[in-house]
Design a protein around this motif. Structure first.
Motif, PDB file in Angstrom:
ATOM      1  N   UNK A   1       0.837  -1.197   0.000  1.00 10.86           N
ATOM      2  CA  UNK A   1       0.000   0.000   0.000  1.00 10.86           C
ATOM      3  C   UNK A   1       0.879   1.257   0.000  1.00 10.86           C
ATOM      4  N   UNK A   2       0.382   2.309  -0.628  1.00  9.32           N
ATOM      5  CA  UNK A   2       1.141   3.559  -0.689  1.00  9.32           C
ATOM      6  C   UNK A   2       0.597   4.603   0.270  1.00  9.32           C
ATOM      7  N   UNK A   3      -0.443   4.249   1.005  1.00 15.02           N
ATOM      8  CA  UNK A   3      -1.084   5.196   1.913  1.00 15.02           C
ATOM      9  C   UNK A   3      -1.365   4.490   3.243  1.00 15.02           C
ATOM     10  N   UNK A   4      -0.971   5.086   4.372  1.00 13.93           N
ATOM     11  CA  UNK A   4      -1.218   4.423   5.655  1.00 13.93           C
ATOM     12  C   UNK A   4      -2.693   4.333   6.019  1.00 13.93           C
ATOM     13  N   UNK A   5      -3.554   5.085   5.328  1.00 16.64           N
ATOM     14  CA  UNK A   5      -4.984   4.986   5.609  1.00 16.64           C
ATOM     15  C   UNK A   5      -5.660   3.860   4.818  1.00 16.64           C
ATOM     16  N   UNK A   6      -4.891   3.138   4.015  1.00 22.15           N
ATOM     17  CA  UNK A   6      -5.428   2.015   3.233  1.00 22.15           C
ATOM     18  C   UNK A   6      -5.516   0.780   4.133  1.00 22.15           C
ATOM     19  N   UNK A   7      -6.534   0.762   4.984  1.00 19.64           N
ATOM     20  CA  UNK A   7      -6.680  -0.310   5.961  1.00 19.64           C
ATOM     21  C   UNK A   7      -6.837  -1.674   5.294  1.00 19.64           C
ATOM     22  N   UNK A   8      -7.569  -1.745   4.186  1.00 21.28           N
ATOM     23  CA  UNK A   8      -7.771  -3.023   3.503  1.00 21.28           C
ATOM     24  C   UNK A   8      -6.463  -3.528   2.892  1.00 21.28           C
TER      25      UNK A   8
ATOM     26  N   UNK B   1      10.952  11.084   8.989  1.00 16.77           N
ATOM     27  CA  UNK B   1      10.064  11.639   7.967  1.00 16.77           C
ATOM     28  C   UNK B   1       8.729  12.014   8.616  1.00 16.77           C
ATOM     29  N   UNK B   2       8.043  12.939   7.983  1.00 11.11           N
ATOM     30  CA  UNK B   2       6.774  13.413   8.533  1.00 11.11           C
ATOM     31  C   UNK B   2       5.705  12.332   8.544  1.00 11.11           C
ATOM     32  N   UNK B   3       5.787  11.401   7.604  1.00 10.67           N
ATOM     33  CA  UNK B   3       4.762  10.358   7.500  1.00 10.67           C
ATOM     34  C   UNK B   3       5.058   9.129   8.361  1.00 10.67           C
ATOM     35  N   UNK B   4       6.226   9.048   8.949  1.00 11.40           N
ATOM     36  CA  UNK B   4       6.622   7.838   9.678  1.00 11.40           C
ATOM     37  C   UNK B   4       5.668   7.522  10.822  1.00 11.40           C
ATOM     38  N   UNK B   5       5.238   8.517  11.562  1.00 19.14           N
ATOM     39  CA  UNK B   5       4.331   8.265  12.691  1.00 19.14           C
ATOM     40  C   UNK B   5       2.993   7.733  12.199  1.00 19.14           C
ATOM     41  N   UNK B   6       2.490   8.279  11.088  1.00 24.00           N
ATOM     42  CA  UNK B   6       1.225   7.782  10.534  1.00 24.00           C
ATOM     43  C   UNK B   6       1.347   6.327  10.116  1.00 24.00           C
ATOM     44  N   UNK B   7       2.449   6.002   9.445  1.00 25.66           N
ATOM     45  CA  UNK B   7       2.663   4.623   9.021  1.00 25.66           C
ATOM     46  C   UNK B   7       2.801   3.701  10.229  1.00 25.66           C
ATOM     47  N   UNK B   8       3.555   4.118  11.231  1.00 26.36           N
ATOM     48  CA  UNK B   8       3.753   3.255  12.401  1.00 26.36           C
ATOM     49  C   UNK B   8       2.424   2.996  13.103  1.00 26.36           C
ATOM     50  N   UNK B   9       1.612   4.032  13.270  1.00 24.69           N
ATOM     51  CA  UNK B   9       0.306   3.856  13.911  1.00 24.69           C
ATOM     52  C   UNK B   9      -0.583   2.916  13.109  1.00 24.69           C
ATOM     53  N   UNK B  10      -0.590   3.060  11.799  1.00 21.26           N
ATOM     54  CA  UNK B  10      -1.431   2.204  10.953  1.00 21.26           C
ATOM     55  C   UNK B  10      -0.977   0.743  11.029  1.00 21.26           C
ATOM     56  N   UNK B  11       0.340   0.527  10.942  1.00 22.85           N
ATOM     57  CA  UNK B  11       0.863  -0.845  11.026  1.00 22.85           C
ATOM     58  C   UNK B  11       0.609  -1.448  12.402  1.00 22.85           C
ATOM     59  N   UNK B  12       0.803  -0.649  13.445  1.00 21.71           N
ATOM     60  CA  UNK B  12       0.574  -1.140  14.805  1.00 21.71           C
ATOM     61  C   UNK B  12      -0.896  -1.500  15.018  1.00 21.71           C
ATOM     62  N   UNK B  13      -1.808  -0.730  14.438  1.00 27.56           N
ATOM     63  CA  UNK B  13      -3.234  -1.035  14.565  1.00 27.56           C
ATOM     64  C   UNK B  13      -3.568  -2.389  13.941  1.00 27.56           C
ATOM     65  N   UNK B  14      -3.055  -2.639  12.746  1.00 30.39           N
ATOM     66  CA  UNK B  14      -3.332  -3.908  12.068  1.00 30.39           C
ATOM     67  C   UNK B  14      -2.719  -5.067  12.867  1.00 30.39           C
ATOM     68  N   UNK B  15      -1.488  -4.897  13.325  1.00 29.63           N
ATOM     69  CA  UNK B  15      -0.851  -5.963  14.107  1.00 29.63           C
ATOM     70  C   UNK B  15      -1.581  -6.189  15.425  1.00 29.63           C
TER      71      UNK B  15
ATOM     72  N   UNK C   1      -4.806  -5.746  15.952  1.00 33.20           N
ATOM     73  CA  UNK C   1      -6.034  -6.478  15.640  1.00 33.20           C
ATOM     74  C   UNK C   1      -5.745  -7.954  15.430  1.00 33.20           C
ATOM     75  N   UNK C   2      -4.619  -8.250  14.803  1.00 32.12           N
ATOM     76  CA  UNK C   2      -4.267  -9.654  14.586  1.00 32.12           C
ATOM     77  C   UNK C   2      -3.904 -10.338  15.891  1.00 32.12           C
ATOM     78  N   UNK C   3      -3.275  -9.612  16.793  1.00 34.26           N
ATOM     79  CA  UNK C   3      -2.921 -10.201  18.090  1.00 34.26           C
ATOM     80  C   UNK C   3      -4.180 -10.536  18.881  1.00 34.26           C
TER      81      UNK C   3
END
Length: 66
Positions: free
Chosen positions: A4-11, A38-52, A54-56
Motif C-alpha cells: 500500500x502507498x497510503x497508511x490509511x489504506x486499511x484493507x 520523515x513526517x509520515x513515519x508516525x502515521x505509518x507506524x500507527x497504521x501498522x501497529x493497529x493492524x498488528x 487487531x491480529x494479536x
C-alpha cells in the motif's frame, strides 16, 4: 502483491501477511528513531501497529500464509 502507498489504506494493510507487516513496522520504527524522521513515519507506524494489534486479538489470523 504491491505494498500500500497510503497508511490509511486499511484493507491493503490487512491483506499483507503478518511477517511483512512486522518487517515494515520495524523499518518504520527505525525511521522514527533517527534525528530527523520523515513526517509520515508516525502515521505509518500507527497504521501498522493497529493492524498488528487487531491480529494479536485474533490469534488464528497470526498464522496467515504469505
Amino acid at each position: 502483491m504491491g505494498l500500500p502507498t497510503d497508511p490509511t489504506d486499511a484493507h491493503g494493510l490487512a491483506a499483507l501477511p503478518t511477517p511483512t507487516l512486522q518487517g515494515l513496522a520495524d523499518r518504520v520504527f527505525e525511521q522514527l528513531d533517527t534525528d530527523y524522521p520523515s513526517l509520515e513515519a508516525a502515521d505509518w507506524y500507527n497504521a501498522l501497529a493497529d493492524v498488528l494489534s487487531q491480529r494479536a486479538d485474533s490469534p488464528q489470523v497470526l498464522d496467515r500464509p504469505a
